[in-house]
Design a protein around this motif. Structure first.
Motif, mmCIF file in Angstrom:
data_model
loop_
_atom_site.group_PDB
_atom_site.id
_atom_site.type_symbol
_atom_site.label_atom_id
_atom_site.label_comp_id
_atom_site.label_asym_id
_atom_site.label_seq_id
_atom_site.Cartn_x
_atom_site.Cartn_y
_atom_site.Cartn_z
ATOM 1 N N ASP A 22 0.633 -1.308 0.097
ATOM 2 C CA ASP A 22 0.017 -0.100 -0.100
ATOM 3 C C ASP A 22 0.741 1.233 -0.001
ATOM 4 N N LYS A 23 2.086 1.344 0.560
ATOM 5 C CA LYS A 23 2.808 2.490 0.801
ATOM 6 C C LYS A 23 3.589 2.716 -0.414
ATOM 7 N N ILE A 24 3.908 1.481 -1.363
ATOM 8 C CA ILE A 24 4.607 1.663 -2.433
ATOM 9 C C ILE A 24 3.404 2.135 -3.545
ATOM 10 N N CYS A 25 2.020 1.826 -3.302
ATOM 11 C CA CYS A 25 1.181 2.444 -4.363
ATOM 12 C C CYS A 25 1.004 3.730 -3.780
ATOM 13 N N GLN A 26 0.949 4.114 -2.896
ATOM 14 C CA GLN A 26 1.197 5.805 -2.599
ATOM 15 C C GLN A 26 2.049 6.354 -3.213
ATOM 16 N N GLN A 27 3.200 5.792 -2.925
ATOM 17 C CA GLN A 27 4.548 6.473 -3.810
ATOM 18 C C GLN A 27 4.037 6.603 -5.315
ATOM 19 N N ILE A 28 3.539 5.430 -5.955
ATOM 20 C CA ILE A 28 3.284 5.461 -7.213
ATOM 21 C C ILE A 28 2.342 6.498 -7.784
ATOM 22 N N GLU A 29 1.320 6.532 -7.023
ATOM 23 C CA GLU A 29 0.092 7.591 -7.080
ATOM 24 C C GLU A 29 0.884 9.045 -7.216
ATOM 25 N N LYS A 30 1.697 9.156 -6.261
ATOM 26 C CA LYS A 30 2.121 10.676 -6.197
ATOM 27 C C LYS A 30 3.333 10.911 -7.426
ATOM 28 N N SER A 31 3.775 9.922 -7.742
ATOM 29 C CA SER A 31 4.990 9.982 -8.921
ATOM 30 C C SER A 31 4.468 9.765 -10.155
ATOM 31 N N GLY A 32 3.443 9.012 -10.217
ATOM 32 C CA GLY A 32 2.824 8.544 -11.450
ATOM 33 C C GLY A 32 3.563 7.536 -12.367
ATOM 34 N N GLU A 33 4.744 7.060 -11.598
ATOM 35 C CA GLU A 33 5.802 5.747 -12.184
ATOM 36 C C GLU A 33 5.783 4.576 -10.910
ATOM 37 N N ILE A 34 6.180 3.756 -11.532
ATOM 38 C CA ILE A 34 6.606 2.629 -10.622
ATOM 39 C C ILE A 34 8.393 2.635 -10.459
ATOM 40 N N ILE A 35 8.857 2.953 -8.994
ATOM 41 C CA ILE A 35 10.221 3.182 -9.093
ATOM 42 C C ILE A 35 10.757 1.973 -8.348
ATOM 43 N N ASP A 36 10.151 1.498 -7.189
ATOM 44 C CA ASP A 36 10.869 0.363 -6.534
ATOM 45 C C ASP A 36 10.574 -0.929 -7.170
ATOM 46 N N PHE A 37 11.269 -1.292 -8.270
ATOM 47 C CA PHE A 37 11.237 -2.502 -8.839
ATOM 48 C C PHE A 37 11.740 -3.716 -8.177
ATOM 49 N N MET A 96 -0.287 -8.374 -11.429
ATOM 50 C CA MET A 96 0.610 -7.617 -10.914
ATOM 51 C C MET A 96 2.116 -7.717 -11.538
ATOM 52 N N ASN A 97 2.460 -9.216 -11.714
ATOM 53 C CA ASN A 97 3.603 -9.561 -12.408
ATOM 54 C C ASN A 97 3.541 -9.053 -13.736
ATOM 55 N N ALA A 98 2.637 -9.574 -14.316
ATOM 56 C CA ALA A 98 2.348 -9.006 -15.919
ATOM 57 C C ALA A 98 2.604 -7.549 -16.185
ATOM 58 N N ALA A 99 1.828 -6.869 -15.191
ATOM 59 C CA ALA A 99 2.104 -5.255 -15.459
ATOM 60 C C ALA A 99 3.397 -4.739 -14.982
ATOM 61 N N LEU A 100 3.817 -5.378 -14.005
ATOM 62 C CA LEU A 100 5.441 -4.796 -13.901
ATOM 63 C C LEU A 100 6.392 -5.422 -14.904
ATOM 64 N N ALA A 101 6.104 -6.501 -15.534
ATOM 65 C CA ALA A 101 6.925 -6.972 -16.792
ATOM 66 C C ALA A 101 6.631 -5.871 -17.939
ATOM 67 N N GLY A 106 8.977 -0.887 -21.043
ATOM 68 C CA GLY A 106 8.730 0.502 -21.333
ATOM 69 C C GLY A 106 7.410 1.142 -21.837
ATOM 70 N N ASP A 107 6.286 0.402 -21.201
ATOM 71 C CA ASP A 107 5.171 0.495 -21.279
ATOM 72 C C ASP A 107 4.414 1.262 -19.970
ATOM 73 N N PRO A 108 4.459 2.565 -20.040
ATOM 74 C CA PRO A 108 4.013 3.203 -18.821
ATOM 75 C C PRO A 108 2.336 3.241 -18.732
ATOM 76 N N SER A 109 1.731 2.629 -19.542
ATOM 77 C CA SER A 109 0.339 2.689 -19.605
ATOM 78 C C SER A 109 -0.108 1.543 -18.787
ATOM 79 N N VAL A 110 0.711 0.636 -18.161
ATOM 80 C CA VAL A 110 -0.035 -0.247 -17.176
ATOM 81 C C VAL A 110 0.367 0.158 -15.706
ATOM 82 N N VAL A 111 0.862 1.617 -15.463
ATOM 83 C CA VAL A 111 0.932 1.681 -13.922
ATOM 84 C C VAL A 111 -0.389 1.789 -13.494
#
Length: 185
Positions: A22-37, A96-101, A106-111
């Motif tokens: 949930d904390k990671i999701c909050q970070q994603i919401e703020k930044s618009g991107e997945i950072i903590d791979f 979640m695995n598929a979206a992260l992959a 390079g597909d940011p639309s899956v965030v």
């Protein structure tokens, strides 16, 4: 030799990972991107191995059949509901695995898909844990004999060593301690 207490302790660890997710999701919401791979990979591995193979394995292979033997019904009863939720959880983790992959390719639309799926998984497992702690585990404590508890305990040990590997349980707890210090303190 307290197999139900063991499952409840595992639930505590799962709840912690859900708070971290949930904390990671909050970070994603703020930044618009997945950072903590790396952390997400670790969490998804935890969900696949610890939650599904180990914890759900103990329930599906040992606890549920033991409860069925003493009259707790599968179809139309709590076991059937919980089995269905286990499958839903597997589907969420796969998504979640598929979206992260896709994101790492390079597909940011899956965030948004990742976020939606992660939040669904968090909600599902929190409700699932409440059902097990509040309904299923009291049934087990009430209806299973001391001998059945002993047999569960022995089986739990076998699952931990044979399904996830010797020492892997402890590795996951160390990982959780590290992630807890990053996200929850």
């Amino acid at each position: 030799m307290q197999p139900i207490k063991d499952l409840k302790m595992e639930h505590d660890a799962v709840r912690m990972t859900l708070r971290i997710l949930d904390k990671i999701c909050q970070q994603i919401e703020k930044s618009g991107e997945i950072i903590d791979f790396q952390q997400l990979d670790q969490l998804l591995e935890f969900f696949k191995v610890f939650v599904d193979k180990c914890h759900h394995g103990k329930e599906e292979e040992l606890l549920f059949p033991a409860l069925e033997k003493v009259g707790v019904s599968r179809e139309g009863g709590p076991i059937g509901v919980l089995l269905h939720e286990h499958q839903q959880g597997r589907e969420y983790v796969q998504a979640m695995n598929a979206a992260l992959a896709q994101y790492t390719k390079g597909d940011p639309s899956v965030v948004n898909e990742f976020m939606k799926t992660a939040k669904g998984y968090i909600n599902l497992l929190n409700q699932h844990i409440e059902k097990e702690n509040g309904v299923l585990f009291p049934l087990a404590e009430k209806h299973l004999s001391a001998q059945a508890h002993e047999k569960l305990w022995e089986g739990f040990g076998m699952i931990e060593t044979q399904k996830i590997g010797v020492g892997r349980h402890d590795e996951f707890h160390k990982m959780l301690d590290k992630l807890e210090s990053v996200y929850l303190k």
